[in-house]
Enzyme design. Structure first.
Site, PDB file in Angstrom:
ATOM      1  N   GLU A 206       0.872  -1.168   0.000  1.00 16.59           N
ATOM      2  CA  GLU A 206       0.000   0.000   0.000  1.00 16.59           C
ATOM      3  C   GLU A 206       0.913   1.222   0.000  1.00 16.59           C
ATOM      4  OE1 GLU A 206      -2.802   0.365   3.232  1.00 16.59           O
ATOM      5  OE2 GLU A 206      -3.541   2.268   2.436  1.00 16.59           O
TER       6      GLU A 206
ATOM      7  N   LYS B  88       3.834   0.866  10.195  1.00 15.12           N
ATOM      8  CA  LYS B  88       3.923   2.045   9.330  1.00 15.12           C
ATOM      9  C   LYS B  88       3.351   3.280  10.018  1.00 15.12           C
ATOM     10  CE  LYS B  88       3.026   0.146   5.012  1.00 15.12           C
ATOM     11  NZ  LYS B  88       2.324   0.251   3.742  1.00 15.12           N
TER      12      LYS B  88
ATOM     13  N   ARG C 127       4.808 -12.632  10.197  1.00 15.09           N
ATOM     14  CA  ARG C 127       5.526 -11.422   9.809  1.00 15.09           C
ATOM     15  C   ARG C 127       6.876 -11.380  10.522  1.00 15.09           C
ATOM     16  NH1 ARG C 127       1.907  -7.377   9.609  1.00 15.09           N
ATOM     17  NH2 ARG C 127       3.396  -5.713   9.834  1.00 15.09           N
TER      18      ARG C 127
HETATM   19  P1  ATP Z   1      -0.395  -1.342   6.843  1.00 10.50           P
HETATM   20  O1  ATP Z   1      -1.226  -2.294   6.031  1.00 10.50           O
HETATM   21  O2  ATP Z   1      -0.681  -1.353   8.292  1.00 10.50           O
HETATM   22  O3  ATP Z   1      -0.264   0.020   6.266  1.00 10.50           O
HETATM   23  P2  ATP Z   1       1.722  -3.119   6.150  1.00 10.50           P
HETATM   24  O4  ATP Z   1       3.098  -3.114   6.730  1.00 10.50           O
HETATM   25  O5  ATP Z   1       0.898  -4.332   6.203  1.00 10.50           O
HETATM   26  O6  ATP Z   1       1.060  -1.895   6.826  1.00 10.50           O
HETATM   27  P3  ATP Z   1       1.440  -3.182   3.276  1.00 10.50           P
HETATM   28  O7  ATP Z   1       1.901  -2.184   2.289  1.00 10.50           O
HETATM   29  O8  ATP Z   1       0.022  -3.537   3.303  1.00 10.50           O
HETATM   30  O9  ATP Z   1       1.877  -2.625   4.668  1.00 10.50           O
HETATM   31  O10 ATP Z   1       2.331  -4.485   3.143  1.00 10.50           O
HETATM   32  C1  ATP Z   1       2.620  -5.108   1.917  1.00 10.50           C
HETATM   33  C2  ATP Z   1       2.908  -6.558   2.144  1.00 10.50           C
HETATM   34  O11 ATP Z   1       4.012  -6.717   3.024  1.00 10.50           O
HETATM   35  C3  ATP Z   1       1.735  -7.279   2.774  1.00 10.50           C
HETATM   36  O12 ATP Z   1       1.512  -8.485   2.089  1.00 10.50           O
HETATM   37  C4  ATP Z   1       2.178  -7.515   4.180  1.00 10.50           C
HETATM   38  O13 ATP Z   1       1.622  -8.696   4.682  1.00 10.50           O
HETATM   39  C5  ATP Z   1       3.700  -7.623   4.049  1.00 10.50           C
HETATM   40  N1  ATP Z   1       4.344  -7.228   5.289  1.00 10.50           N
HETATM   41  C6  ATP Z   1       4.160  -6.086   5.977  1.00 10.50           C
HETATM   42  N2  ATP Z   1       4.875  -6.076   7.116  1.00 10.50           N
HETATM   43  C7  ATP Z   1       5.544  -7.251   7.157  1.00 10.50           C
HETATM   44  C8  ATP Z   1       6.463  -7.852   8.088  1.00 10.50           C
HETATM   45  N3  ATP Z   1       6.816  -7.236   9.217  1.00 10.50           N
HETATM   46  N4  ATP Z   1       6.935  -9.086   7.788  1.00 10.50           N
HETATM   47  C9  ATP Z   1       6.588  -9.702   6.651  1.00 10.50           C
HETATM   48  N5  ATP Z   1       5.742  -9.198   5.746  1.00 10.50           N
HETATM   49  C10 ATP Z   1       5.222  -7.993   5.986  1.00 10.50           C
END
Ligand code: ATP
Ligand code: MG
Length: 566
Positions: A43, A279, A269
């Protein structure tokens, strides 16, 4: 029988074995899938961090190993939080990390027309309705983990009325928050995600790609699985917090005329000690100026790690070492640092710099004279060649390398003691000069001219070898020692301000560097002998170079934390 390139690839068994790869291998072997298509779906509401790197390495890695494809897809469904600058940064970071999406760069917004049509389809088949409840009412009526929710008073609207209202929502007839489109599933479901989840909401914002075309935007749940289906994704890999969303993911695919049937799989994660990967918190640190932007070298972002000097292969190796599992765990920083050292050690040129200089005068070295000595660029790699370093009567050594009254195990310089200056000579400390406050300001030493190059022809040994620089043929710089941003291993994000390590950035402003360090450009990393890996920071200039410490040579970071947190 024709061979299937994917199953053939599978028998070449990628060396990494984890539950995702095992599953795919089995599915290909049993013919349940005939190819592998994954996606990385960021995102664009912030910069990518080391946790995202894990997901990138998994999605791109799996696709590559099984002869499949990996799409890069922006989940750009919420213009209230998303920006073009983030899209640009994400593209740069994925490329830097070493992955290539080829011509498969997509956006959820590419599918807004299709998603809208499918929303009308759900309305027409009686599976969605427009709800006029306020956000607070909806929350109150959702129920809890132990109590069922309550049906919305608008749940029974006719198809015609729902269609009419939904079209008015699309046409911008209502303000933000006035109405939403919800799936009509089950307000009493044990899974809260199935209690008539929101599919569309009104957002009165300009979208980075579609501008003002839309007044309504799909929710993550409505956009994600359907985008997967449009792209022919076979394995939608996401983190464990989406496990409870999987029934909704499947429900939507079951109730829509989608062109393919992706499946979602969840993995744990990445959690890194002394690091926050939320984030929301990272955005707050940037917006409040707690750090120097998204690429502050203390940030766990790929941009921050890059600025700190971490090479992309170290991040890929780290992701491999961490592995992919279903159980949550906390990874030590030492493991990350280890991957960084391993990546830098073979190739980083060795240089000499003194972080906290102490002056040494070689009394028996002729005044006004200097000489050039040979120093290996990398003792482990003869191919790396050598350089010349200046030696003269006045030098600097590291303040830590001298003790007036040394304990037993201290093998460095002390009064009367002889040590080796790397690539130069043996020197012996003859006299300690102090200032009025009693602080040591200079050492008077003698050198043995017969030990040029660092060896005594008479076979005499010394226990210590010190790094040093010439006082006259060197330049002054600033060094930034990057330490963990958070004091405790698992910072409480609800009070993250108080969790910040007051020693996260140590600035040393009187670092002395050998002249060869002048030629270094941003992006290059060297080893300061005996100290660690360093890289020039873009804040520096010719008059005032700045070096970031990428990582120390040993695991010493716990010493930089406030006591009680070690
Ligand atoms: P948010 O959705 O809260 O803004 P997010 O860190 O999930 O934050 P995204 O841009 O949705 O951000 O993440 C993109 C991909 O990265 C998603 O598939 C998510 O599951 C994965 N991802 C995010 N944080 C982690 C992490 N700490 N470890 C592994 N994968 C992650
Ligand atoms: Mg997310």
């Amino acid at each position: 029988m024709t061979s299937n390139p994917n199953t053939d690839a599978a028998t070449d068994a990628p060396e990494t074995r984890d539950f995702v790869r095992e599953l795919i291998r089995r599915e290909l072997a049993e013919g349940r899938v005939d190819r592998v298509v994954t996606r990385f779906p960021p995102e664009p509401n912030g910069f990518l961090h080391i946790g995202h790197a894990k997901a990138i390495c998994l999605n791109f890695g799996v696709a590559e190993e099984f002869g499949g494809l990996c799409n890069l897809r922006f989940d750009d469904t919420n213009p209230a939080k998303e920006e073009q600058a983030y899209i640009d940064a994400i593209l740069e970071d994925v490329r830097w990390l070493g992955f290539d999406w080829g011509d498969r760069l997509f956006h959820a917004s590419d599918y807004f027309d299709q998603l809208y049509a499918w929303a009308e389809h759900l309305i027409e088949t009686g599976h969605a309705y427009v709800d006029d409840q306020s956000a607070d009412e909806m929350r109150a009526n959702r129920g809890t983990l132990t109590e069922p929710g309550t049906d919305s008073p608008y749940r029974g609207r006719s198809v015609a009325e729902n269609l009419d209202l939904f079209r008015q929502m699309r046409d911008g007839a209502f303000p933000e928050g006035a109405r939403v489109l919800r799936a009509k599933i089950d307000m009493a479901s044990g899974n809260i995600n199935l209690r008539d989840p929101v599919l569309y909401r009104i957002v009165d914002r300009e979208h980075p790609r579609t501008g003002r075309t839309w007044s309504i935007y799909p929710s993550y749940d409505f956009a994600h699985g359907q985008s997967d289906a449009i792209e022919g994704i076979t394995h939608s890999l996401c983190t464990l917090e989406f496990e409870a969303h999987r029934p909704l993911y499947d429900w939507l695919l079951d109730h829509l005329p989608v062109p393919s049937r992706p499946r979602q799989f969840e993995f744990a994660r990445l959690n890194l000690a002394h690091t926050v990967l939320s984030k929301r918190v990272l955005t707050a640190l940037v917006k409040e100026g707690v750090v120097d932007g998204w690429d502050d070298p203390r940030m766990p972002t790929l941009a921050g790690l890059r600025r700190r000097g971490v090479p992309p292969e170290a991040i890929r190796d780290f992701a491999k070492a961490v592995g992919v599992a279903r159980a949550d765990n906390l990874v030590e920083i030492a493991m990350f640092d280890h991957a960084v050292r391993d990546a830098l050690n073979p190739s980083a040129p060795r240089r000499m710099a003194v972080l906290r200089p102490l002056k040494v005068v070689i009394e028996n070295y002729p005044e006004g004279e200097t000489e050039q000595l040979d120093a290996a660029n990398n003792p482990q790699d003869p191919e790396a060649g050598s350089r010349r370093i200046a030696f003269g009567r006045e030098l600097y050594i590291e303040r830590d390398d001298f003790l007036e009254d040394p304990p037993k195990k201290f093998f460095r310089l002390a009064p009367g003691r002889e040590v080796r200056l790397r690539y130069a000579y043996f020197i012996t400390c003859r006299e300690v000069v102090k200032d009025a406050a009693g602080e040591v300001v200079e050492l008077r030493c003698t050198y043995d001219p017969a030990t040029r190059g660092g060896d005594a022809p008479d076979g005499r040994k010394v226990k210590g070898t010190l790094h040093w620089v010439s006082a006259t043929d060197s330049f002054r710089a600033e060094a930034r020692l990057i330490n963990p941003l958070f004091s405790s291993p698992e910072p409480d994000v609800s009070r993250f301000h108080e969790e910040i390590n007051p020693g996260s950035l140590e600035v040393l402003d009187d670092v002395r560097c050998e002249m060869a360090l002048k030629d270094l450009s941003v992006g290059e990393v060297v080893q300061f002998e005996r100290l660690g890996y360093f890289t020039p920071d873009r804040d520096g200039d010719d008059d005032r170079p700045v070096f970031n410490r990428t990582v120390g040579l040993r695991d010493t970071f716990s010493r930089t934390l406030p006591s009680g947190k070690r």
